[in-house]
Design an enzyme around this catalytic site. Structure first.
Site, short mmCIF file in Angstrom:
data_model
loop_
_atom_site.label_atom_id
_atom_site.label_comp_id
_atom_site.label_asym_id
_atom_site.label_seq_id
_atom_site.Cartn_x
_atom_site.Cartn_y
_atom_site.Cartn_z
N LYS A 164 8.70 -5.88 12.00
CA LYS A 164 7.86 -5.00 13.45
C LYS A 164 9.64 -4.76 14.54
CE LYS A 164 3.89 -3.71 10.90
NZ LYS A 164 2.34 -3.99 11.38
N GLY B 207 1.95 -11.68 16.34
CA GLY B 207 3.25 -10.50 15.66
C GLY B 207 3.27 -9.21 16.36
N ASN C 27 6.64 -0.09 13.45
CA ASN C 27 6.31 0.25 12.32
C ASN C 27 7.11 1.58 11.50
OD1 ASN C 27 4.46 2.21 13.41
ND2 ASN C 27 3.38 1.61 11.68
N PHE D 77 0.92 -1.08 0.10
CA PHE D 77 0.60 0.07 0.23
C PHE D 77 1.18 1.54 -0.26
CE2 PHE D 77 -1.35 3.13 2.87
CZ PHE D 77 -2.53 3.55 2.58
N SER D 78 1.97 1.38 0.68
CA SER D 78 3.03 2.36 1.31
C SER D 78 3.51 3.60 -0.56
CB SER D 78 3.94 2.39 2.12
OG SER D 78 3.45 1.68 2.90
N TYR E 39 -5.67 -5.40 4.01
CA TYR E 39 -6.71 -4.12 2.88
C TYR E 39 -6.77 -5.18 1.73
CZ TYR E 39 -1.92 -3.19 1.97
OH TYR E 39 -0.47 -3.24 1.23
#
Length: 242
Positions: A63, A124, A84, A15-16, A204
């Site tokens: 993470k 996680g 993150n 997504f980023s 997502y």
């Protein structure tokens, strides 16, 4: 040219990159955003050597593993135990957790007085941010793990009708069901869900996972992770530009 990026293991459908590239274009910013796929976390040292690097996002499965490579942790990241977002300022690499902010912004409009307890699927880095938020809100919670440890951690096979009668918020923090394995799903007794349940999947892509689809069939309210991602990304942008 200021550079930003994302580190993770598999980033083909991330997504980023598209989100920030669209943001840079819209705001007329001469920045770049790169995906850094690392087969192992030690590869992050090469990423850190990039001279114009201003900020990094961190995703699965790094993470928690990234923490020893940082100079400073924010108070929230320390408490959560996961990072993150990394900012590069004054020669220091500082780790933050914006997942917590993003999850809180996403969930707060949907909580009702029936939502007193939650079940978190997975253990996680993302699940740690979710647990942090739910605790701050005041919800009691049960964790579900393939390898349960402690008094409030159970196996997937232990989820039963009694648990789901008590826990009206369910959050899937595992990557099971992510594209392209869209028919994959955690083992879950959907038959015990009701219209009072709020079922959240941090995935997502796809927009509606099999977990969400099965939950919706039982009348539950469902949410995917897209709004959380947008909120955490905007928070990261604030941090990178402080």
């Amino acid at each position: 040219m200021p550079e930003f990026g994302l580190i993770g293991k598999t980033l083909g459908h991330s997504f980023s990159k598209s989100y920030f590239e669209e943001k840079f274009s819209r705001e007329g910013l001469n920045h770049t955003f790169c995906n850094f796929e690392l087969p192992a976390i030690v590869g992050i040292e090469a990423v850190f050597s990039i001279s114009d690097l201003k900020g990094l996002s961190v995703t699965i499965p790094y993470k928690e593993a990234v923490i020893p490579f940082l100079d400073i942790l924010s108070e929230e990241a320390t408490e959560i135990g996961a990072v993150n977002c990394i900012s590069f300022q004054n020669g220091k690499k500082t780790g933050y957790n914006t997942d917590a902010f993003g999850f809180h912004q996403m969930i707060k409009p949907f909580l009702t007085n029936e939502h007193e307890r939650a079940i978190i699927l997975g253990t996680g880095g993302a699940s740690k941010a979710v647990a942090y938020v739910l605790k701050k809100i005041g919800l009691d919670m049960i964790r579900i793990s393939r390898n349960p440890q402690g008094t409030k951690e159970f196996s997937y096979g232990a989820i039963n009708e009694h648990m789901l009668r008590a826990c009206k918020v369910i959050v899937n923090c595992t990557p099971v069901g992510t594209f392209p394995d869209v028919e994959a799903c955690v083992p879950f007794p959907f038959e015990y869900l009701t219209e009072s349940h709020l079922c959240i999947d941090l995935i997502y892509n796809p927009e509606e996972t099999r977990f969400l689809r099965e939950s919706k069939l039982r009348g539950a309210t469902i949410l995917n992770g897209l709004s959380m991602l947008k909120e955490q990304a905007n928070k990261a942008w604030e941090i990178w530009n402080e």
